[in-house]
Scaffold this motif. Sequence first.
Motif, PDB file in Angstrom:
ATOM      1  N   CYS A  18       0.846  -1.183   0.000  1.00  0.00           N
ATOM      2  CA  CYS A  18       0.000   0.000   0.000  1.00  0.00           C
ATOM      3  C   CYS A  18       0.886   1.240   0.000  1.00  0.00           C
ATOM      4  O   CYS A  18       1.654   1.458   0.942  1.00  0.00           O
ATOM      5  CB  CYS A  18      -0.892  -0.005   1.242  1.00  0.00           C
ATOM      6  SG  CYS A  18      -1.935   1.454   1.416  1.00  0.00           S
ATOM      7  N   LEU A  24      -5.746   0.106  -6.244  1.00  0.00           N
ATOM      8  CA  LEU A  24      -6.523  -0.764  -5.362  1.00  0.00           C
ATOM      9  C   LEU A  24      -7.129  -1.858  -6.233  1.00  0.00           C
ATOM     10  O   LEU A  24      -7.998  -1.602  -7.058  1.00  0.00           O
ATOM     11  CB  LEU A  24      -7.620   0.029  -4.653  1.00  0.00           C
ATOM     12  CG  LEU A  24      -8.517  -0.780  -3.719  1.00  0.00           C
ATOM     13  CD1 LEU A  24      -7.706  -1.425  -2.603  1.00  0.00           C
ATOM     14  CD2 LEU A  24      -9.614   0.098  -3.147  1.00  0.00           C
ATOM     15  N   VAL A  48      -3.580   6.056   2.141  1.00  0.00           N
ATOM     16  CA  VAL A  48      -2.463   5.338   2.763  1.00  0.00           C
ATOM     17  C   VAL A  48      -2.369   5.681   4.248  1.00  0.00           C
ATOM     18  O   VAL A  48      -2.222   4.792   5.103  1.00  0.00           O
ATOM     19  CB  VAL A  48      -1.137   5.671   2.050  1.00  0.00           C
ATOM     20  CG1 VAL A  48       0.040   5.043   2.787  1.00  0.00           C
ATOM     21  CG2 VAL A  48      -1.182   5.205   0.606  1.00  0.00           C
ATOM     22  N   GLU A  58      -2.251  -4.402   3.804  1.00  0.00           N
ATOM     23  CA  GLU A  58      -1.969  -5.536   2.925  1.00  0.00           C
ATOM     24  C   GLU A  58      -2.664  -6.812   3.403  1.00  0.00           C
ATOM     25  O   GLU A  58      -2.683  -7.811   2.704  1.00  0.00           O
ATOM     26  CB  GLU A  58      -0.460  -5.768   2.818  1.00  0.00           C
ATOM     27  CG  GLU A  58       0.293  -4.681   2.067  1.00  0.00           C
ATOM     28  CD  GLU A  58       0.638  -3.482   2.938  1.00  0.00           C
ATOM     29  OE1 GLU A  58       0.396  -3.544   4.163  1.00  0.00           O
ATOM     30  OE2 GLU A  58       1.154  -2.476   2.403  1.00  0.00           O
ATOM     31  N   PHE A  63      -3.240  -4.631  -3.562  1.00  0.00           N
ATOM     32  CA  PHE A  63      -2.805  -3.477  -4.335  1.00  0.00           C
ATOM     33  C   PHE A  63      -1.960  -3.931  -5.519  1.00  0.00           C
ATOM     34  O   PHE A  63      -1.295  -4.978  -5.465  1.00  0.00           O
ATOM     35  CB  PHE A  63      -1.973  -2.535  -3.456  1.00  0.00           C
ATOM     36  CG  PHE A  63      -2.715  -2.018  -2.259  1.00  0.00           C
ATOM     37  CD1 PHE A  63      -3.580  -0.938  -2.374  1.00  0.00           C
ATOM     38  CD2 PHE A  63      -2.576  -2.630  -1.020  1.00  0.00           C
ATOM     39  CE1 PHE A  63      -4.287  -0.472  -1.267  1.00  0.00           C
ATOM     40  CE2 PHE A  63      -3.270  -2.165   0.088  1.00  0.00           C
ATOM     41  CZ  PHE A  63      -4.127  -1.089  -0.032  1.00  0.00           C
TER      42      PHE A  63
END
Lengths: 134, 112
Positions: A18, A24, A48, A58, A63
């Motif tokens: 990320c 995304l 973020v 994560e 991502f």
Amino acid sequence: MTDSDSDADTILCPSANCRDGALLVGIVMPDGRVAFTSERIVVDEEFVQIARRGASPEKRFRFGSTCVEGACAQWTGERCGVIDEVLQTVNPRGAPGELPDCSIRPQCRWFHQSGAAACVACPEVITDARMSVE
Amino acid sequence: MADAKGSDFYVGLQGIKLPKDAEERIANAIRRAVTRELASLDLRPARGRSGTGGGGKAPTKGGAGGTGSVPSVINKKNWYGFILLKALGGFQGVSVDAGKNIQTQNFQQGVR
């Protein structure tokens, strides 16, 4: 996302960290599998910052970002080792031919390497699978 | 109107043609709100949160990816498919049926 990420020739990692500019790709759902977005959603700095306040983003999202090949510990010299391992260890709960919508498939490293088999297994992959108490 | 559910209010706006600039301001405001909500979203199964659900290895330091499969549990409907994705997708691809069941084609659950 860097300028090169938007280049159709750029190969993207579908299990990236990320960071500002990442795409995304999907959200980890209550059944533990990933639901994908069919549209490109670029993560910004605000996202973020907020995401980092909670459990590892994560663990909660997937991502995409430019595949850095040899600069990544998962690179085995010629290919990404992650999807190879996934295909060996994960028993996908789906049938080939029913691929989920995905915003990065044409540029996906795993798809380029392993084709539709990667897409079938992909919803089972959580980027940050470390055990942790939250 | 203040007492109405936000989703009902939103549905009520369907079909109302707004000036382009107003539409854009609203869309941007929704996008910011949705981004904040999305970033804090955690839909994982409870045991995944406690750290007992993951079966995969820890990602290698410096590597972007790690692997893990999570046991299947009940597959619940993703309510967020409505608000998050409608906003992020620029109000595209969303429909509401007569029973106000909101459909979105943006986020789709993986292979079933």
